[in-house]
Design a protein around this motif. Sequence first.
Motif, PDB file in Angstrom:
ATOM      1  N   LEU A   7       0.821  -1.211   0.000  1.00 45.90           N
ATOM      2  CA  LEU A   7       0.000   0.000   0.000  1.00 45.90           C
ATOM      3  C   LEU A   7       0.857   1.263   0.000  1.00 45.90           C
ATOM      4  CD1 LEU A   7      -2.917   0.927  -0.074  1.00 45.90           C
ATOM      5  CD2 LEU A   7      -2.835   1.159   2.424  1.00 45.90           C
ATOM      6  N   SER A   8       1.838   1.359   0.901  1.00 45.19           N
ATOM      7  CA  SER A   8       2.694   2.544   0.914  1.00 45.19           C
ATOM      8  C   SER A   8       3.499   2.623  -0.376  1.00 45.19           C
ATOM      9  CB  SER A   8       3.604   2.547   2.144  1.00 45.19           C
ATOM     10  OG  SER A   8       4.391   1.394   2.181  1.00 45.19           O
ATOM     11  N   GLY A   9       3.888   1.461  -0.918  1.00 40.12           N
ATOM     12  CA  GLY A   9       4.590   1.451  -2.208  1.00 40.12           C
ATOM     13  C   GLY A   9       3.730   2.036  -3.309  1.00 40.12           C
ATOM     14  N   LEU A  10       2.477   1.592  -3.352  1.00 43.10           N
ATOM     15  CA  LEU A  10       1.554   2.057  -4.392  1.00 43.10           C
ATOM     16  C   LEU A  10       1.264   3.559  -4.244  1.00 43.10           C
ATOM     17  CD1 LEU A  10       0.048   0.664  -6.737  1.00 43.10           C
ATOM     18  CD2 LEU A  10      -1.951   0.524  -5.243  1.00 43.10           C
ATOM     19  N   VAL A  11       1.011   3.989  -3.014  1.00 47.72           N
ATOM     20  CA  VAL A  11       0.713   5.412  -2.765  1.00 47.72           C
ATOM     21  C   VAL A  11       1.925   6.280  -3.138  1.00 47.72           C
ATOM     22  CG1 VAL A  11       0.252   7.127  -0.953  1.00 47.72           C
ATOM     23  CG2 VAL A  11      -1.015   4.975  -0.985  1.00 47.72           C
ATOM     24  N   GLY A  12       3.123   5.874  -2.683  1.00 52.27           N
ATOM     25  CA  GLY A  12       4.345   6.616  -3.031  1.00 52.27           C
ATOM     26  C   GLY A  12       4.565   6.637  -4.532  1.00 52.27           C
ATOM     27  N   GLY A  13       4.327   5.497  -5.181  1.00 53.67           N
ATOM     28  CA  GLY A  13       4.494   5.406  -6.630  1.00 53.67           C
ATOM     29  C   GLY A  13       3.557   6.348  -7.365  1.00 53.67           C
ATOM     30  N   VAL A  14       2.300   6.425  -6.918  1.00 56.84           N
ATOM     31  CA  VAL A  14       1.326   7.331  -7.536  1.00 56.84           C
ATOM     32  C   VAL A  14       1.790   8.790  -7.380  1.00 56.84           C
ATOM     33  CG1 VAL A  14      -1.018   8.257  -7.304  1.00 56.84           C
ATOM     34  CG2 VAL A  14      -0.665   5.794  -7.416  1.00 56.84           C
ATOM     35  N   MET A  15       2.354   9.109  -6.205  1.00 57.60           N
ATOM     36  CA  MET A  15       2.868  10.472  -5.997  1.00 57.60           C
ATOM     37  C   MET A  15       4.013  10.777  -6.976  1.00 57.60           C
ATOM     38  SD  MET A  15       2.873  10.418  -1.845  1.00 57.60           S
ATOM     39  CE  MET A  15       3.241  12.114  -1.496  1.00 57.60           C
ATOM     40  N   ILE A  16       4.899   9.809  -7.177  1.00 63.32           N
ATOM     41  CA  ILE A  16       6.004   9.979  -8.127  1.00 63.32           C
ATOM     42  C   ILE A  16       5.438  10.191  -9.537  1.00 63.32           C
ATOM     43  CG2 ILE A  16       7.929   8.762  -9.251  1.00 63.32           C
ATOM     44  CD1 ILE A  16       8.438   7.423  -6.452  1.00 63.32           C
ATOM     45  N   GLY A  17       4.434   9.392  -9.886  1.00 64.38           N
ATOM     46  CA  GLY A  17       3.801   9.532 -11.202  1.00 64.38           C
ATOM     47  C   GLY A  17       3.130  10.886 -11.380  1.00 64.38           C
ATOM     48  N   LEU A  18       2.460  11.375 -10.320  1.00 70.37           N
ATOM     49  CA  LEU A  18       1.809  12.689 -10.385  1.00 70.37           C
ATOM     50  C   LEU A  18       2.846  13.803 -10.521  1.00 70.37           C
ATOM     51  CD1 LEU A  18      -1.045  12.371  -7.719  1.00 70.37           C
ATOM     52  CD2 LEU A  18      -1.299  12.572 -10.208  1.00 70.37           C
ATOM     53  N   SER A  19       3.962  13.663  -9.825  1.00 67.52           N
ATOM     54  CA  SER A  19       5.042  14.646  -9.946  1.00 67.52           C
ATOM     55  C   SER A  19       5.532  14.723 -11.390  1.00 67.52           C
ATOM     56  CB  SER A  19       6.198  14.260  -9.009  1.00 67.52           C
ATOM     57  OG  SER A  19       7.363  14.953  -9.360  1.00 67.52           O
ATOM     58  N   ALA A  20       5.787  13.559 -11.988  1.00 64.14           N
ATOM     59  CA  ALA A  20       6.249  13.512 -13.381  1.00 64.14           C
ATOM     60  C   ALA A  20       5.202  14.110 -14.324  1.00 64.14           C
ATOM     61  CB  ALA A  20       6.570  12.073 -13.778  1.00 64.14           C
TER      62      ALA A  20
END
Lengths: 138, 141
Positions: A7-20
């Motif tokens: 879950l934290s991996g997925l949430v962090g990953g989505v944040m990275i994707g939104l930043s990009a």
Amino acid sequence: MENFAPLSGLVGGVMIGLSATLLLLLSGRVAGISGIVGGIFTKGEKSLWRVAFVVGMLFAAVGYVAVVGREGLVELDVSLPLVVLGGLLVGFGTRLGSGCTSGHGVCGIARFSKRSIVATITFFVVAMVTVFIVRHVF
Amino acid sequence: MSRVIVALLTGGLFGLGLAVSGMMNPARVLGFLDFAGDWDPTLAFVMGGALLVTVTTFRFILKSPRPLLEEKFYLPEKGDLDAKLLGGAVLFGVGWGLVGLCPGPALVAVVAEVWPIVAFVAAMLVGMLLHAVTFGRSGKT
């Protein structure tokens, strides 16, 4: 798989994707960290935004540590000579190969770039082989 | 000025994402790369989460003639697979596998004050400078 944290991996990953996404949408730039950092050293580049991006990353990390604390956040159990060798290889390699996990792995694959797909598969496979040799052969 | 503010905010979001996902911890990254050991699939969820967003948004953004605050998109122009791409990816893969740090996580992990991380980042910057000196501008992202 005792440390598995999907879950934290997925949430962090989505944040990275939104930043990009925001960086491309607003400034038309690719969020490749090796390119952003390496570009600061490249002659003739306008680098203020690159410095600002790195400063933003560091601010966020400081804030995160202030909230969560340092305990168990970063565990590094590798001898210093190997750490330095690894750093040199990562710095030189990502510049020679035009990208790292963010530039090729997140932004390049999203553009379906053949170069990025090949680079990402290559560094994942090589890293897995390296870990296998270090941990299970020696 | 706007481009600096955008960079600060997107950099912040990127850094927070790395921290939340646990990717600033090299032990977790090595846990993913070590498929023959006590495997930790978390990194696949980080990449999956990031790609879920970018694969969806990039195609729409890149259909527009220009970004909102700039005259044009600054995208990598090279299209061919060459020795530099592959050689660089191999060298990076070895370094990543040795330590468990790639450029973004290494930078944010510096704030944890684990001092070998500082040594890693210093060596990484030397490696980048070494590339700038030997290969010049030809290898930029």
